[in-house]
Design a protein around this motif. Structure first.
Motif, PDB file in Angstrom:
ATOM      1  N   TYR A   1       0.826  -1.208   0.000  1.00 16.50           N
ATOM      2  CA  TYR A   1       0.000   0.000   0.000  1.00 16.50           C
ATOM      3  C   TYR A   1       0.869   1.272   0.000  1.00 16.50           C
ATOM      4  O   TYR A   1       1.911   1.329   0.657  1.00 16.50           O
ATOM      5  CB  TYR A   1      -0.884  -0.039   1.245  1.00 16.50           C
ATOM      6  CG  TYR A   1      -1.373   1.289   1.748  1.00 16.50           C
ATOM      7  CD1 TYR A   1      -0.587   2.060   2.588  1.00 16.50           C
ATOM      8  CD2 TYR A   1      -2.631   1.758   1.395  1.00 16.50           C
ATOM      9  CE1 TYR A   1      -1.032   3.283   3.063  1.00 16.50           C
ATOM     10  CE2 TYR A   1      -3.086   2.969   1.864  1.00 16.50           C
ATOM     11  CZ  TYR A   1      -2.280   3.723   2.705  1.00 16.50           C
ATOM     12  OH  TYR A   1      -2.721   4.924   3.165  1.00 16.50           O
TER      13      TYR A   1
ATOM     14  N   ASN B   1      -5.003   6.757  -2.010  1.00 12.73           N
ATOM     15  CA  ASN B   1      -4.120   5.612  -1.814  1.00 12.73           C
ATOM     16  C   ASN B   1      -4.176   4.699  -3.026  1.00 12.73           C
ATOM     17  O   ASN B   1      -5.115   4.755  -3.825  1.00 12.73           O
ATOM     18  CB  ASN B   1      -4.441   4.860  -0.529  1.00 12.73           C
ATOM     19  CG  ASN B   1      -5.803   4.193  -0.541  1.00 12.73           C
ATOM     20  OD1 ASN B   1      -6.026   3.215  -1.231  1.00 12.73           O
ATOM     21  ND2 ASN B   1      -6.720   4.711   0.241  1.00 12.73           N
TER      22      ASN B   1
ATOM     23  N   THR C   1      -3.009   0.557  -4.271  1.00 13.24           N
ATOM     24  CA  THR C   1      -2.504  -0.756  -3.904  1.00 13.24           C
ATOM     25  C   THR C   1      -1.416  -1.197  -4.884  1.00 13.24           C
ATOM     26  O   THR C   1      -1.140  -0.524  -5.880  1.00 13.24           O
ATOM     27  CB  THR C   1      -3.638  -1.785  -3.930  1.00 13.24           C
ATOM     28  OG1 THR C   1      -4.098  -1.925  -5.290  1.00 13.24           O
ATOM     29  CG2 THR C   1      -4.803  -1.342  -3.052  1.00 13.24           C
TER      30      THR C   1
ATOM     31  N   ASN D   1       2.920   7.797   2.729  1.00 14.99           N
ATOM     32  CA  ASN D   1       2.929   6.682   3.667  1.00 14.99           C
ATOM     33  C   ASN D   1       2.969   5.391   2.863  1.00 14.99           C
ATOM     34  O   ASN D   1       2.338   5.302   1.798  1.00 14.99           O
ATOM     35  CB  ASN D   1       1.671   6.739   4.536  1.00 14.99           C
ATOM     36  CG  ASN D   1       1.599   5.622   5.547  1.00 14.99           C
ATOM     37  OD1 ASN D   1       0.976   4.591   5.306  1.00 14.99           O
ATOM     38  ND2 ASN D   1       2.240   5.816   6.678  1.00 14.99           N
ATOM     39  N   ALA D   2       3.717   4.413   3.347  1.00 12.66           N
ATOM     40  CA  ALA D   2       3.804   3.163   2.596  1.00 12.66           C
ATOM     41  C   ALA D   2       4.099   1.990   3.520  1.00 12.66           C
ATOM     42  O   ALA D   2       4.759   2.145   4.553  1.00 12.66           O
ATOM     43  CB  ALA D   2       4.902   3.262   1.537  1.00 12.66           C
ATOM     44  N   ASN D   3       3.599   0.826   3.126  1.00 13.14           N
ATOM     45  CA  ASN D   3       3.950  -0.432   3.781  1.00 13.14           C
ATOM     46  C   ASN D   3       5.058  -1.089   2.968  1.00 13.14           C
ATOM     47  O   ASN D   3       4.883  -1.329   1.771  1.00 13.14           O
ATOM     48  CB  ASN D   3       2.733  -1.351   3.867  1.00 13.14           C
ATOM     49  CG  ASN D   3       1.719  -0.865   4.873  1.00 13.14           C
ATOM     50  OD1 ASN D   3       2.047  -0.160   5.815  1.00 13.14           O
ATOM     51  ND2 ASN D   3       0.471  -1.249   4.669  1.00 13.14           N
TER      52      ASN D   3
ATOM     53  N   TRP E   1       8.125  -4.158   2.651  1.00 15.74           N
ATOM     54  CA  TRP E   1       8.696  -5.443   3.063  1.00 15.74           C
ATOM     55  C   TRP E   1      10.202  -5.356   2.883  1.00 15.74           C
ATOM     56  O   TRP E   1      10.703  -5.153   1.774  1.00 15.74           O
ATOM     57  CB  TRP E   1       8.124  -6.565   2.202  1.00 15.74           C
ATOM     58  CG  TRP E   1       8.722  -7.902   2.457  1.00 15.74           C
ATOM     59  CD1 TRP E   1       9.668  -8.551   1.721  1.00 15.74           C
ATOM     60  CD2 TRP E   1       8.425  -8.775   3.565  1.00 15.74           C
ATOM     61  NE1 TRP E   1       9.964  -9.762   2.279  1.00 15.74           N
ATOM     62  CE2 TRP E   1       9.231  -9.943   3.415  1.00 15.74           C
ATOM     63  CE3 TRP E   1       7.567  -8.684   4.655  1.00 15.74           C
ATOM     64  CZ2 TRP E   1       9.171 -10.984   4.312  1.00 15.74           C
ATOM     65  CZ3 TRP E   1       7.513  -9.744   5.543  1.00 15.74           C
ATOM     66  CH2 TRP E   1       8.319 -10.872   5.368  1.00 15.74           C
TER      67      TRP E   1
ATOM     68  N   TRP F   1       6.893  -6.705   7.311  1.00 12.88           N
ATOM     69  CA  TRP F   1       6.280  -5.495   6.773  1.00 12.88           C
ATOM     70  C   TRP F   1       6.384  -4.390   7.821  1.00 12.88           C
ATOM     71  O   TRP F   1       6.183  -4.633   9.013  1.00 12.88           O
ATOM     72  CB  TRP F   1       4.799  -5.736   6.457  1.00 12.88           C
ATOM     73  CG  TRP F   1       4.576  -6.551   5.223  1.00 12.88           C
ATOM     74  CD1 TRP F   1       4.309  -7.892   5.163  1.00 12.88           C
ATOM     75  CD2 TRP F   1       4.596  -6.088   3.868  1.00 12.88           C
ATOM     76  NE1 TRP F   1       4.163  -8.281   3.856  1.00 12.88           N
ATOM     77  CE2 TRP F   1       4.329  -7.205   3.041  1.00 12.88           C
ATOM     78  CE3 TRP F   1       4.799  -4.842   3.275  1.00 12.88           C
ATOM     79  CZ2 TRP F   1       4.266  -7.110   1.643  1.00 12.88           C
ATOM     80  CZ3 TRP F   1       4.738  -4.753   1.893  1.00 12.88           C
ATOM     81  CH2 TRP F   1       4.473  -5.865   1.091  1.00 12.88           C
ATOM     82  N   SER F   2       6.677  -3.190   7.392  1.00 16.71           N
ATOM     83  CA  SER F   2       6.715  -2.049   8.295  1.00 16.71           C
ATOM     84  C   SER F   2       6.105  -0.844   7.597  1.00 16.71           C
ATOM     85  O   SER F   2       6.143  -0.735   6.369  1.00 16.71           O
ATOM     86  CB  SER F   2       8.141  -1.748   8.750  1.00 16.71           C
ATOM     87  OG  SER F   2       8.978  -1.519   7.649  1.00 16.71           O
ATOM     88  N   ASN F   3       5.534   0.054   8.397  1.00 17.93           N
ATOM     89  CA  ASN F   3       4.883   1.239   7.870  1.00 17.93           C
ATOM     90  C   ASN F   3       5.792   2.453   8.027  1.00 17.93           C
ATOM     91  O   ASN F   3       6.407   2.634   9.088  1.00 17.93           O
ATOM     92  CB  ASN F   3       3.563   1.481   8.596  1.00 17.93           C
ATOM     93  CG  ASN F   3       2.777   2.616   7.996  1.00 17.93           C
ATOM     94  OD1 ASN F   3       2.800   3.728   8.496  1.00 17.93           O
ATOM     95  ND2 ASN F   3       2.085   2.334   6.900  1.00 17.93           N
ATOM     96  N   HIS F   4       5.863   3.264   6.989  1.00 20.98           N
ATOM     97  CA  HIS F   4       6.790   4.395   6.983  1.00 20.98           C
ATOM     98  C   HIS F   4       6.102   5.669   6.529  1.00 20.98           C
ATOM     99  O   HIS F   4       5.204   5.634   5.673  1.00 20.98           O
ATOM    100  CB  HIS F   4       7.969   4.101   6.051  1.00 20.98           C
ATOM    101  CG  HIS F   4       8.763   2.914   6.466  1.00 20.98           C
ATOM    102  ND1 HIS F   4       9.854   3.006   7.306  1.00 20.98           N
ATOM    103  CD2 HIS F   4       8.605   1.597   6.187  1.00 20.98           C
ATOM    104  CE1 HIS F   4      10.355   1.798   7.497  1.00 20.98           C
ATOM    105  NE2 HIS F   4       9.607   0.921   6.843  1.00 20.98           N
ATOM    106  N   TRP F   5       6.570   6.795   7.063  1.00 22.02           N
ATOM    107  CA  TRP F   5       6.088   8.117   6.695  1.00 22.02           C
ATOM    108  C   TRP F   5       7.223   8.928   6.086  1.00 22.02           C
ATOM    109  O   TRP F   5       8.382   8.812   6.508  1.00 22.02           O
ATOM    110  CB  TRP F   5       5.582   8.868   7.924  1.00 22.02           C
ATOM    111  CG  TRP F   5       4.307   8.360   8.490  1.00 22.02           C
ATOM    112  CD1 TRP F   5       4.148   7.454   9.487  1.00 22.02           C
ATOM    113  CD2 TRP F   5       2.984   8.741   8.086  1.00 22.02           C
ATOM    114  NE1 TRP F   5       2.823   7.246   9.732  1.00 22.02           N
ATOM    115  CE2 TRP F   5       2.073   8.026   8.890  1.00 22.02           C
ATOM    116  CE3 TRP F   5       2.482   9.622   7.122  1.00 22.02           C
ATOM    117  CZ2 TRP F   5       0.693   8.163   8.763  1.00 22.02           C
ATOM    118  CZ3 TRP F   5       1.102   9.755   6.999  1.00 22.02           C
ATOM    119  CH2 TRP F   5       0.231   9.028   7.810  1.00 22.02           C
TER     120      TRP F   5
END
Length: 119
Positions: free
Chosen positions: A33, A50, A52, A96-98, A100, A105-109
């Protein structure tokens, strides 16, 4: 270490256009995402668009028909094309993105970029 770096903000007159870019760098195996948020002074940070991995998009009502959110998977980059800008679009814009990174998986700004719409 994964980073999202935004660019493309600035001052534009009402009715004008801007294109924001958000490039991901670091150890990246896959990006899921991706989204753009904005936060006007005194307001909360709101999701406005957003996309996908497969390219399915959603837009907040106030930007439908004016903004688009293309992504370039080869460049790990998402864009926000903003047309027919209005003074009420003035805000700090964040991506913002998920991501790998090979183990989770981690979320980042991103750091945010200011967009000001004014004559």
């Amino acid at each position: 270490q994964v980073q999202l770096v935004e660019s493309g903000g600035g001052l534009v007159q009402p009715g004008g256009s801007l294109r924001l870019s958000c490039a991901a760098s670091g150890t990246i195996f896959s990006i899921g995402y991706m989204g753009w948020y904005r936060q006007a002074a005194g307001n909360e940070r709101d999701l406005i668009a957003n996309i996908t991995t497969s390219g399915s998009t959603k837009y907040e009502d106030s930007v439908k028909g004016r903004f688009t959110i293309p992504r370039d998977n080869a460049k790990n980059t998402v864009y926000l094309q903003m047309n027919n800008l209005k003074p009420e679009d003035t805000a700090v814009y964040y991506c913002n993105a998920n991501i790998w990174s090979g183990s989770r998986w981690s979320n980042h700004w991103g750091q945010g970029t200011q967009v000001t719409v004014s004559s």
